[in-house]
Enzyme design. Structure first.
Site, short mmCIF file in Angstrom:
data_model
loop_
_atom_site.label_atom_id
_atom_site.label_comp_id
_atom_site.label_asym_id
_atom_site.label_seq_id
_atom_site.Cartn_x
_atom_site.Cartn_y
_atom_site.Cartn_z
N LYS A 161 12.56 1.48 7.81
CA LYS A 161 11.56 1.53 8.89
C LYS A 161 12.17 2.00 10.21
O LYS A 161 11.68 2.94 10.83
CB LYS A 161 10.92 0.15 9.06
CG LYS A 161 10.09 -0.24 7.85
CD LYS A 161 9.30 -1.50 8.04
CE LYS A 161 8.68 -1.96 6.75
NZ LYS A 161 8.00 -0.92 5.95
N CYS A 284 9.01 -6.03 -5.32
CA CYS A 284 7.67 -5.44 -5.36
C CYS A 284 7.54 -4.53 -6.56
O CYS A 284 6.55 -4.55 -7.29
CB CYS A 284 7.42 -4.65 -4.07
SG CYS A 284 8.68 -3.42 -3.75
N GLU A 457 7.22 5.67 1.88
CA GLU A 457 8.46 5.39 2.62
C GLU A 457 9.65 5.98 1.87
O GLU A 457 9.77 5.81 0.66
CB GLU A 457 8.62 3.87 2.74
CG GLU A 457 9.67 3.43 3.71
CD GLU A 457 9.48 1.97 4.13
OE1 GLU A 457 9.70 1.08 3.30
OE2 GLU A 457 9.10 1.73 5.30
P1 NAD Z 1 4.34 -11.72 3.23
O1 NAD Z 1 3.12 -10.87 3.21
O2 NAD Z 1 4.18 -13.17 3.13
O3 NAD Z 1 5.18 -11.46 4.57
C1 NAD Z 1 5.62 -10.18 4.95
C2 NAD Z 1 5.87 -10.15 6.44
O4 NAD Z 1 4.62 -10.30 7.11
C3 NAD Z 1 6.76 -11.27 6.95
O5 NAD Z 1 7.58 -10.79 8.00
C4 NAD Z 1 5.77 -12.27 7.51
O6 NAD Z 1 6.31 -13.08 8.52
C5 NAD Z 1 4.72 -11.33 8.08
N1 NAD Z 1 3.38 -11.91 8.23
C6 NAD Z 1 2.85 -12.99 7.60
N2 NAD Z 1 1.58 -13.20 8.01
C7 NAD Z 1 1.29 -12.23 8.91
C8 NAD Z 1 0.15 -11.88 9.67
N3 NAD Z 1 -0.98 -12.60 9.59
N4 NAD Z 1 0.20 -10.80 10.47
C9 NAD Z 1 1.32 -10.05 10.54
N5 NAD Z 1 2.45 -10.33 9.86
C10 NAD Z 1 2.44 -11.41 9.04
O7 NAD Z 1 5.28 -11.15 2.07
P2 NAD Z 1 6.66 -11.74 1.56
O8 NAD Z 1 6.39 -13.00 0.79
O9 NAD Z 1 7.68 -11.77 2.65
O10 NAD Z 1 7.12 -10.58 0.53
C11 NAD Z 1 6.70 -10.53 -0.79
C12 NAD Z 1 5.56 -9.54 -0.98
O11 NAD Z 1 5.94 -8.28 -0.45
C13 NAD Z 1 5.25 -9.28 -2.45
O12 NAD Z 1 3.86 -9.19 -2.63
C14 NAD Z 1 5.91 -7.92 -2.70
O13 NAD Z 1 5.35 -7.22 -3.80
C15 NAD Z 1 5.71 -7.24 -1.41
N6 NAD Z 1 6.70 -6.18 -1.21
C16 NAD Z 1 6.29 -4.87 -1.28
C17 NAD Z 1 7.21 -3.84 -1.14
C18 NAD Z 1 6.79 -2.40 -1.23
O14 NAD Z 1 7.59 -1.54 -0.84
N7 NAD Z 1 5.61 -2.08 -1.71
C19 NAD Z 1 8.56 -4.14 -0.92
C20 NAD Z 1 8.95 -5.47 -0.85
C21 NAD Z 1 8.01 -6.48 -0.99
#
Ligand code: NAD
Length: 479
Positions: A161, A284, A457
């Protein structure tokens, strides 16, 4: 105590509030971070907007030079930062150090690619009435970007990013996961040391809600660059839409891993093991639904079960451990609930199916049918391999596509014509042939279809995501 980085300065929350950061393997508190207030977030946004004007005005080579210095400093800190990541995340030490090293390589690669970024110049004289005009496009930064990072690959995703974002002249505010912000704080400190101007890269710590919401709802944020769950990504998308922020959303997945009867079974088993034990299966793009042709299903299940029985699970800091633990004990309990539900629907546990604290045992589920939730939209973020049988190519594709997710997929077969035919029919952002979905290059445009995301990305695509095309027309310059 670790601090946020606002305007280049290690900063406490305005009200002094803090959060504990735990080692999920031991339950120990390893550090504390500030729990930011709305005032802190608003201050960071104002600073990022002021800093962006000057940062964008620097010549690109100067920005690249400053970030090259970041790489040089970071190379000397790989072990320190990797060890911190291991402790706050529960991923095994070799993986954690590997991810810290990858930061240096990936940032370097982005810098090299940036130097080859090209605008366009339209051929003159093609359109009547435009004779004599010179028309070109250039990449213009979008402005201030909120870079929201999940817990599972924090360093890698932070790097994807911020590298593209900063190189083209945007400024960034990073919001790490509330569970493991420490390695990212250390990396962000390096930018100051390398001479990157204050306010160009900031980092705010605290809970996703409300801090992520204060960021994404602000009109001062022109781009939301998010990786995380589909539930959170959808909220972020809604917040950004109110002020028409650019978005890149990398979200959840439930990837199908399809094994045909003519595949190299041993290789396919090894790829499942790799894909399910790496970062304890919290990936993911992990192969989460193992689709195996019925004629080889039993043999495959036996081999996979045997292989999982030999995986060494233990303290992630111990170099002999092949798999560590999940990010929290709550995460392990969530996986347990999903397994219990799947068993209640008729699946059987061939191995695993239990947890101790945050450690979830490598698990194989058999007798999983295509109508069960786990075969559709239940994303299991843990070392779990549900084996789902299929009869023929048509049924394999149907099961693969019967999910709302569309991140990646894998096809194992020695018949490349069939493998490519199946790959073409899968509604996903990528399909790997004879490799697990985990196999990702830095270059490739990584991302998902359907509920898995918007945008791509990777070095070949991120510069387009974080810029907007601007047209410059010179009237009658060629006349
Ligand atoms: P999450 O959605 O709980 O959190 C991700 C980020 O969002 C964290 O920094 C969290 O603090 C922030 N966040 C939480 N609530 C928010 C809100 N209301 N507004 C803005 N930001 C907020 O995800 P996680 O548990 O950290 O990660 C796991 C998930 O991420 C899985 O579903 C996985 O598949 C996905 N993931 C996707 C990719 C991809 O490239 N597609 C890569 C890694 C993980």
């Amino acid at each position: 105590m670790a601090k946020m980085i606002i305007n280049g300065v290690p900063t406490d929350a305005a009200n002094g509030a803090v959060m504990d950061i735990y080692n999920p393997a031991t339950g120990e508190v390893i550090d504390q971070v500030p729990d930011a207030t709305k005032e802190d977030v608003e201050r960071a946004i104002a600073i990022a907007n002021a800093a962006q004007v000057e940062w964008a005005a620097l010549p690109g080579w100067k920005r690249a030079e400053l970030l090259t210095k970041v790489v040089e400093i970071a190379r000397g800190r790989i072990d320190e930062i990797g060890t911190l990541l291991c402790k706050e995340t529960g991923k095994v030490i070799a993986e954690a150090i590997g991810e810290a090293a990858e930061f240096c390589d990936l940032l370097q690669e982005y810098i090299e690619a940036y130097k080859h970024l090209k605008g366009t110049l339209f051929e003159n004289g093609i359109e009547k009435g435009m004779d004599g005009n010179l028309i070109m496009t250039v990449h213009m930064p979008v402005g201030v970007s909120a870079c929201i990072v999940p817990f599972n690959y924090p360093i890698l995703l932070y790097c994807h990013k911020i590298s593209s974002t900063l190189l083209v002249g945007n400024t960034a505010i990073v919001k790490p996961s509330e569970y493991n912000p420490l390695a990212l704080i250390k990396l962000t400190e390096i930018f100051k040391e390398a001479g990157v101007p204050d306010g160009v890269l900031q980092l705010v710590t605290g809970k996703g809600a409300p801090i992520g919401e204060w960021l994404t709802q602000s009109e001062g944020i022109k781009m939301i660059n998010f990786t995380g769950s589909t539930a959170t990504g959808t909220k972020v998308y809604n917040s950004g839409s109110k002020h028409l922020a650019h978005v890149s959303l990398e979200m959840g997945g439930n990837d199908a891993f399809i094994v045909f009867e003519d595949a190299d079974i041993d290789q396919a088993v090894e790829e499942v093991v790799l894909g399910r034990i790496t970062t304890s299966g919290q990936i993911c793009i992990g192969s989460k639904r193992i689709l195996v042709q019925n004629s080889i299903r039993e043999e495959f299940a036996k081999k996979l079960t045997d292989r999982f029985s030999r995986v060494k699970q233990g303290d992630p800091i111990d170099p002999s451990s092949e798999i560590g633990c999940l990010i929290t004990e709550e995460a392990a309990k969530k996986v347990q609930k999903q397994i219990d539900e799947t068993v209640a629907q008729g699946a059987k546990i061939a191995i695993g199916g239990t947890h101790k604290g945050a450690f979830y045992a490598p698990t194989v589920l058999v007798d999983v049918t295509k109508d069960m939730d786990i075969a559709k939209d239940m994303e299991v973020f843990g070392p779990v391999a549900p084996i789902i049988g299929f009869e023929d190519e048509k049924e394999a594709v149907e099961i693969a596509n019967q999910t709302n997710y569309g991140l990646g997929g894998a096809v194992f077969s020695k018949d490349y014509k069939r493998a490519i035919r199946v790959a073409n029919r899968m509604i996903t952002g990528s399909v790997n042939i004879n490799a697990s979905t985990l196999c990702r290059s830095h270059e490739m445009p990584f991302g998902g279809c359907k509920n898995s995301g918007i945008g791509r990305e990777g070095i070949s695509s991120s510069f387009e995501e974080v810029t907007q095309k601007k047209v410059i027309l010179l009237r009658n310059i060629l006349a």
